[in-house]
Design a protein around this motif. Sequence first.
Motif, PDB file in Angstrom:
ATOM      1  N   CYS A 180      33.109   6.350  27.935  1.00  0.00           N
ATOM      2  CA  CYS A 180      31.709   6.076  27.673  1.00  0.00           C
ATOM      3  C   CYS A 180      30.881   6.945  28.618  1.00  0.00           C
ATOM      4  CB  CYS A 180      31.450   4.589  27.942  1.00  0.00           C
ATOM      5  SG  CYS A 180      29.783   4.036  27.604  1.00  0.00           S
ATOM      6  N   GLY A 213      32.042   6.984  32.471  1.00  0.00           N
ATOM      7  CA  GLY A 213      32.821   5.874  33.002  1.00  0.00           C
ATOM      8  C   GLY A 213      34.212   6.358  33.390  1.00  0.00           C
ATOM      9  N   SER A 251      24.873  -3.146  27.107  1.00  0.00           N
ATOM     10  CA  SER A 251      26.239  -2.795  26.721  1.00  0.00           C
ATOM     11  C   SER A 251      26.236  -1.852  25.530  1.00  0.00           C
ATOM     12  CB  SER A 251      27.045  -4.054  26.394  1.00  0.00           C
ATOM     13  OG  SER A 251      26.524  -4.676  25.240  1.00  0.00           O
ATOM     14  N   GLN A 275      33.283   0.904  32.708  1.00  0.00           N
ATOM     15  CA  GLN A 275      34.269   0.516  31.700  1.00  0.00           C
ATOM     16  C   GLN A 275      35.224  -0.438  32.409  1.00  0.00           C
ATOM     17  OE1 GLN A 275      34.533   5.001  30.172  1.00  0.00           O
ATOM     18  NE2 GLN A 275      35.732   3.622  28.875  1.00  0.00           N
ATOM     19  N   TRP A 330      30.117   8.045  23.255  1.00  0.00           N
ATOM     20  CA  TRP A 330      31.537   7.790  23.379  1.00  0.00           C
ATOM     21  C   TRP A 330      32.299   9.072  23.059  1.00  0.00           C
ATOM     22  CZ3 TRP A 330      34.374   4.076  25.450  1.00  0.00           C
ATOM     23  CH2 TRP A 330      33.811   2.808  25.640  1.00  0.00           C
ATOM     24  N   VAL A 335      27.646   4.014  34.550  1.00  0.00           N
ATOM     25  CA  VAL A 335      28.371   3.464  33.404  1.00  0.00           C
ATOM     26  C   VAL A 335      29.613   2.760  33.937  1.00  0.00           C
ATOM     27  CG1 VAL A 335      29.797   4.115  31.440  1.00  0.00           C
ATOM     28  CG2 VAL A 335      27.571   5.173  31.743  1.00  0.00           C
ATOM     29  N   TYR A 394      26.093  -0.257  30.978  1.00  0.00           N
ATOM     30  CA  TYR A 394      25.374   0.856  31.573  1.00  0.00           C
ATOM     31  C   TYR A 394      24.220   0.361  32.435  1.00  0.00           C
ATOM     32  CZ  TYR A 394      21.867  -0.118  28.026  1.00  0.00           C
ATOM     33  OH  TYR A 394      20.916  -0.751  27.252  1.00  0.00           O
ATOM     34  N   THR A 452      39.020   4.231  29.429  1.00  0.00           N
ATOM     35  CA  THR A 452      39.879   3.111  29.015  1.00  0.00           C
ATOM     36  C   THR A 452      40.975   3.662  28.128  1.00  0.00           C
ATOM     37  OG1 THR A 452      38.054   1.518  29.059  1.00  0.00           O
ATOM     38  CG2 THR A 452      40.000   0.932  27.734  1.00  0.00           C
ATOM     39  N   HIS A 504      29.491  -1.242  23.373  1.00  0.00           N
ATOM     40  CA  HIS A 504      30.925  -1.400  23.128  1.00  0.00           C
ATOM     41  C   HIS A 504      31.357  -0.617  21.896  1.00  0.00           C
ATOM     42  CE1 HIS A 504      30.667  -4.240  26.247  1.00  0.00           C
ATOM     43  NE2 HIS A 504      30.471  -5.354  25.529  1.00  0.00           N
ATOM     44  N   LYS A 507      35.121  -1.749  25.914  1.00  0.00           N
ATOM     45  CA  LYS A 507      33.848  -2.183  26.482  1.00  0.00           C
ATOM     46  C   LYS A 507      33.205  -1.126  27.376  1.00  0.00           C
ATOM     47  CE  LYS A 507      35.060  -7.059  26.375  1.00  0.00           C
ATOM     48  NZ  LYS A 507      35.378  -8.258  27.160  1.00  0.00           N
ATOM     49  N   CYS A 508      31.867  -1.136  27.365  1.00  0.00           N
ATOM     50  CA  CYS A 508      31.090  -0.246  28.221  1.00  0.00           C
ATOM     51  C   CYS A 508      29.775  -0.924  28.541  1.00  0.00           C
ATOM     52  CB  CYS A 508      30.833   1.076  27.498  1.00  0.00           C
ATOM     53  SG  CYS A 508      29.695   2.204  28.340  1.00  0.00           S
TER      54      CYS A 508
END
Lengths: 112, 115
Positions: free
Chosen positions: A91, A103, A73, A6, A35, A4, A25, A106, A75, A22-23
Amino acid sequence: AQSVAQPEDQVNVAEGNPLTVKCTYSVSGNPYLFWYVQYPNRGLQFLLKYITGDNLVKGSYGFEAEFNKSQTSFHLKKPSALVSDSALYFCAVRGGTYKYIFGTGTRLKVLA
Amino acid sequence: EPEVTQTPSHQVTQMGQEVILRCVPISNHLYFYWYRQILGQKVEFLVSFYNNEISEKSEIFDDQFSVERPDGSNFTLKIRSTKLEDSAMYFCASSQGTGPSYEQYFGPGTRLTVT
């Protein structure tokens, strides 16, 4: 291998504006995506997940996420940010039977 | 709403000492996990535990680590001889099942500082 990403360490947004975290994978097989949010001195709190079905997933606190298979993605979005949404967002993808692969997180700052 | 709890919130120990981190999972959950997050890095999976056995472990989870469910409510992570690089936030999690519809619920974490 499952992973993953970010891409943003921090996202700043004005209160009342829409936000996106945003993410992307990489998985083999079906992606099970999640999330989580972390407030100071609290654990990771579940927000929402994508397992199958509609690409737009709705979760807690007015958050939603859009699954896009072609762009790999997932998001996280919210139409109108609140100062209280300021937190660390992670994520994650199911990496097998048991484990999550996260991830780097963020940090979201919503400015009054 | 039920929560996963962890104690202590912060543990300071000297290199070479043993530490035990404690967790109380949600009461009707059957699967238990430990993750860790070194400062500024990703949250990493350590181990999962079900029916009094380790069901999966990562390469981080070497012989220095062990897990136990000593009674019906606690789930512990023991580090036998701590190293400086074990300094991290350790998160406990639990879930009712392991299928994709079962999300994991996380505790607030224990910050371990090894000096």
